[in-house]
Design an enzyme around this catalytic site. Structure first.
Site, PDB file in Angstrom:
ATOM      1  N   GLU A 175       0.861  -1.250  -0.050  1.00 56.93           N
ATOM      2  CA  GLU A 175      -0.150   0.043  -0.187  1.00 56.93           C
ATOM      3  C   GLU A 175       1.051   1.152  -0.087  1.00 56.93           C
ATOM      4  OE1 GLU A 175      -2.889   0.012   3.128  1.00 56.93           O
ATOM      5  OE2 GLU A 175      -2.896   2.376   3.114  1.00 56.93           O
ATOM      6  N   LYS A 231     -11.053  -1.338   7.020  1.00 55.49           N
ATOM      7  CA  LYS A 231      -9.950  -1.179   7.925  1.00 55.49           C
ATOM      8  C   LYS A 231     -10.224  -0.726   9.188  1.00 55.49           C
ATOM      9  CE  LYS A 231      -5.997   2.191   7.790  1.00 55.49           C
ATOM     10  NZ  LYS A 231      -4.973   2.870   7.159  1.00 55.49           N
ATOM     11  N   ARG A 267       0.744  10.088   1.141  1.00 54.83           N
ATOM     12  CA  ARG A 267       1.240  11.144   2.086  1.00 54.83           C
ATOM     13  C   ARG A 267       2.775  11.574   1.488  1.00 54.83           C
ATOM     14  NH1 ARG A 267       1.147   8.040   7.657  1.00 54.83           N
ATOM     15  NH2 ARG A 267      -0.318   6.672   6.822  1.00 54.83           N
TER      16      ARG A 267
HETATM   17  C1  3PG Z   1      -1.739   3.794   7.876  1.00 50.70           C
HETATM   18  O1  3PG Z   1      -1.255   4.627   7.231  1.00 50.70           O
HETATM   19  O2  3PG Z   1      -2.526   2.644   7.657  1.00 50.70           O
HETATM   20  C2  3PG Z   1      -1.167   3.803   9.338  1.00 50.70           C
HETATM   21  O3  3PG Z   1      -0.673   5.421   9.523  1.00 50.70           O
HETATM   22  C3  3PG Z   1      -0.291   2.972   9.728  1.00 50.70           C
HETATM   23  O4  3PG Z   1       0.035   2.971  11.064  1.00 50.70           O
HETATM   24  P1  3PG Z   1       1.294   2.088  11.824  1.00 50.70           P
HETATM   25  O5  3PG Z   1       2.342   3.274  11.365  1.00 50.70           O
HETATM   26  O6  3PG Z   1       1.122   2.361  13.161  1.00 50.70           O
HETATM   27  O7  3PG Z   1       1.694   1.077  11.252  1.00 50.70           O
END
Ligand code: 3PG
Length: 182
Positions: free
Chosen positions: A40, A128, A44
């Site tokens: 994924e 999710k 960002r």
């Molecule tokens: C995401 O983008 O789905 C989350 O920010 C992932 O969270 P994590 O960094 O705690 O794994």
């Protein structure tokens, strides 16, 4: 491979923030070595759409999704870049409608029974659970199980190699997502 099959087979969805094609090249190699068929790419970074396009062209068997998609315009960009699925941190009816018209699978983030009920009304059953650890983790998922037996969750947020197995043990968990693998 169909996206759901890739998710099920991997048991995890690595989430990556990639700044360049070069970074994507290294990641694709690591995924291949680890035998992971899925990634994924989070919206960002400014490079997200370009990186998705690059990965789809170079590694056609890799299931590349777009993450942190907040607007219908970003969903359109992800689709045009060749994303196989779209993930969002929350639930938005405009995004649902756009993904439906693009015929691209959409995995919205939910954290409460109310949000799950809205998702079900929109015909979505793979959701999710975000932010998983902060929202009660496996305890919350167990409490939701009898109420929403048809929903399969992808918990994300605070998942690491330390607690991954506890999540994957739950029958309503399809796979776990997170940056710890990316
Ligand atoms: C995401 O983008 O789905 C989350 O920010 C992932 O969270 P994590 O960094 O705690 O794994």
């Amino acid at each position: 491979m169909d996206w759901l099959e890739a998710v099920e087979r991997a048991g995890v969805i690595p989430v990556a923030m990639l700044e360049s094609e070069e970074e994507a090249w290294f990641l694709a190699g690591a995924l291949e070595e680890a035998g992971l068929p899925i990634i994924e790419v989070a919206f960002r970074t400014a490079a997200a759409a370009a990186v998705i396009r690059y990965l789809r062209r170079g590694w056609p068997a890799l299931c590349v999704g777009a993450g942190t998609v907040l607007t219908p315009a970003q969903a359109e960009q992800a689709f045009q870049a060749g994303a196989c699925f779209i993930v969002s941190p929350g639930l938005d009816e405009g995004l649902a409608a756009r993904c439906q018209s693009l015929r691209i699978p959409w995995i919205p983030g939910v954290a409460t029974p109310t949000e799950i009920m809205v998702a079900l009304r929109l015909g979505l059953t793979v959701l999710k659970f975000f932010p998983a650890e902060a929202m009660g983790g496996t305890k919350t998922l167990s409490a939701l199980m009898p109420l929403f037996p048809d929903v399969r969750f992808i918990p994300t947020g605070g998942i690491t190699s330390r607690n991954l197995a506890d999540y994957l043990k739950l029958p309503n968990v399809l796979a776990c997502g997170g940056t710890w693998l990316g």
